[in-house]
Design an enzyme around this catalytic site. Structure first.
Site, PDB file in Angstrom:
ATOM      1  N   ASP A 119       0.824  -1.212   0.000  1.00  0.00           N
ATOM      2  CA  ASP A 119       0.000   0.000   0.000  1.00  0.00           C
ATOM      3  C   ASP A 119       0.859   1.264   0.000  1.00  0.00           C
ATOM      4  O   ASP A 119       0.366   2.352   0.326  1.00  0.00           O
ATOM      5  CB  ASP A 119      -0.903   0.020   1.243  1.00  0.00           C
ATOM      6  CG  ASP A 119      -2.247  -0.653   0.992  1.00  0.00           C
ATOM      7  OD1 ASP A 119      -2.452  -1.168  -0.122  1.00  0.00           O
ATOM      8  OD2 ASP A 119      -3.095  -0.680   1.913  1.00  0.00           O
ATOM      9  N   ASP A 272      -7.382  -7.206  14.053  1.00  0.00           N
ATOM     10  CA  ASP A 272      -6.952  -8.535  14.478  1.00  0.00           C
ATOM     11  C   ASP A 272      -7.763  -9.039  15.668  1.00  0.00           C
ATOM     12  O   ASP A 272      -8.241 -10.171  15.688  1.00  0.00           O
ATOM     13  CB  ASP A 272      -5.459  -8.516  14.813  1.00  0.00           C
ATOM     14  CG  ASP A 272      -5.045  -7.288  15.612  1.00  0.00           C
ATOM     15  OD1 ASP A 272      -5.926  -6.577  16.132  1.00  0.00           O
ATOM     16  OD2 ASP A 272      -3.830  -7.020  15.718  1.00  0.00           O
TER      17      ASP A 272
END
Length: 524
Positions: A119, A272
């Site tokens: 990214d 997460d």
């Protein structure tokens, strides 16, 4: 003099009927939280000791045997297809090591896909990462370089987008390594048998170890906190409840479990933990391997560390707000596990722990020196905190002599964590702000090669330039330092409780952080 006398008279009139009851109530609330945290720490210590005494290791708790390709008919098909994802964002200093470590994993080459999710917004870094991927591809490694035209969802968005590629459909498991993580070649051969032989397991998490723990005092403090997290909190969750928070990296997920839980979501800054809680509510179980270690890097600049701590404190609180009722209403897990997730995992560790440290030790205790009517029992301000501190320090025996510095630094950081926690609970301000933690890699080692005298002059000059900027940004720390120092001075001159010993040390810690003398200085 008349004005001072009038202020003293007003203070005495207000102190008894107004200030004292409010402060006494605050002390009682803090003492209650102190007992809650103490019980939690002792409970986890008891579980750890019990696990050691009965020898309850993951290999005994779950079925485990090495994967073999003895059957000539199966060949490499005996090994499951594994996808390795490496999300990156302008990782100039560490991209080579992470890609190299992933490509060096000991696994049949036709049963693994390395996926680099870049990214990066810097075109030069993109070219470097792409060239590194091509270099490994020319060596016969099945490596894919993937980019997207936006950063929507940040890391969660990149991981989710990576799962959409056609070749992923052939994979049964996915491993995530952040850009600064360097797994050993035997990582998969040690982790995968748990997933292959136990269909109820969704996640296998490895422990982090730190290549730059000795870089500065701040990294040593971080090592102490994270060692306790991995050696105690994760160990207890895995052994007693088969649940713990996924650490976002150095873990292997069963793709079917990941999909059943709803995949990656970007509604908080802890994608997460979000995934782990949702998967647990579906009935999946997790395994933590404390002896499977993956090298990583700690943030060594205070700016990077502060942003990281904001994300790690704000995200869990925000996730708790969003998932509380979902956890309560869930029918697939036991009541005992619900209590553990809501009370132990979220409420005590992610909320009470931060608020107690900042409010009690940095605000309430200093304030009591002005109100002699309010007394704190010795067990509340000394005995229990001492036991909690010692239990935390056990995780890193080599740094036991630094425990006083660790306490003072944690108290300073608790101020940031408490702000972030309330931001998450109330969804205020920077609740969904994602700032990638800066990695320095070998940049500091390269600096060492320059002349020492030149380096020293540059450090001194640049340090004071940085201080000028920090004075504008760290006014909160400096303000708290002044408040605690004033309270300590008053206690020294007029008090009888000897709080000033702690208060002076704590005010110095806030001042040091406030002027930027913490962490590593990286010259531009």
């Amino acid at each position: 003099m008349e004005a001072a006398e009038q202020i003293a008279v007003v203070w005495k009139q207000v102190r008894g009927p107004v200030i004292a009851p409010l402060l006494r109530a605050s002390v009682m609330v803090c003492l209650a939280m102190c007992v809650i945290l103490f019980v939690e720490k002792v409970y986890m210590a008891v579980v750890i000791v019990a696990m050691r005494l009965i020898g309850r290791h993951p290999e005994r708790q779950w079925r485990w045997e090495p994967l073999r390709d003895d059957d000539p008919e199966l060949g490499n098909a005996a090994y499951p297809m594994v996808l390795v994802q490496i999300p990156m964002y302008n990782e100039r200093e560490v991209y080579k090591k992470s890609i190299g470590a992933a490509c060096g994993l000991s696994w049949p080459s036709d049963r693994i896909v390395i996926q680099v999710l870049d990214d990066s917004t810097d075109p030069a870094i993109k070219e470097l990462v792409q060239a590194e991927c091509h270099r490994w591809a020319n060596k016969g490694v099945n490596i894919k370089y993937e980019i997207r035209d936006n950063r929507r969802g940040y890391k969660a968005g990149a991981l989710k987008e990576g799962m959409k590629h056609g070749y992923v459909k052939d994979c049964d498991y996915v491993v995530i390594f952040d850009a600064d993580f360097q797994p050993e070649p035997d990582y998969l051969s040690r982790a995968m048998p748990f997933l292959v032989h136990n269909p109820e397991i969704a996640l296998v998490q490895a422990r982090w170890v730190f290549v730059n723990a000795n870089e500065c005092l701040m990294t040593r403090m971080q090592e102490m906190s994270l060692d306790y997290h991995f050696k105690v909190e994760q160990e207890v969750g895995s052994s007693a409840y088969a649940f713990f928070g996924f650490n976002g990296t150095a873990g292997v997920w069963r793709i079917s479990a990941l999909n059943e839980a709803g995949g990656w979501k970007d509604r908080t800054t802890v994608e997460d933990m979000d995934l782990a809680v949702r998967a647990s509510l579906k009935g999946w179980k997790f395994v933590y391997l404390g002896d499977l270690r993956v090298k990583s890097e700690l943030p060594s600049t205070f700016k990077a560390f502060r942003y990281q701590q904001h994300r790690w404190s704000c995200g869990p609180a925000n996730l708790f707000r969003k998932m509380l009722m979902e956890i309560v209403k869930n029918q697939k897990v036991t009541l005992w596990k619900k209590i553990y997730v809501i009370y132990n995992f979220f409420l005590v560790r992610k909320i009470i722990g931060h608020i107690l440290t900042s409010v009690f030790y940095c605000l309430v205790i200093p304030a009591t020196v002005f109100v002699p009517e309010v007394e704190i029992p010795r067990w509340g301000y000394f005995y229990i905190p001492t036991v909690i501190t010692l239990l935390n320090a056990v995780g890193t025996p080599r740094s036991f002599h630094l425990v006083i510095f660790w306490v003072l630094f944690e108290n300073v950081m608790s101020l940031h964590r408490t702000k972030a926690t309330f931001s998450g609970l109330l969804e205020l301000g920077r609740v969904n702000e994602w700032v990638v933690t800066e990695k320095l890699g070998d940049i500091l080692k390269m600096k060492v090669q320059s002349k020492v005298t030149k380096k020293l002059r540059m450090r001194i000059r640049e340090r004071y330039i940085i201080i000028i900027g920090f004075l504008m940004l760290q006014l909160l720390e400096l303000g708290v330092a002044a408040y605690i120092f004033f309270c300590g001075s008053y206690d020294l001159l007029f008090g009888k409780r000897y709080y000033y010993v702690f208060l002076f040390m704590q005010s110095i810690a806030f001042f040091v952080v406030g002027v930027g003398f913490v962490g590593t200085l990286v010259p531009n």
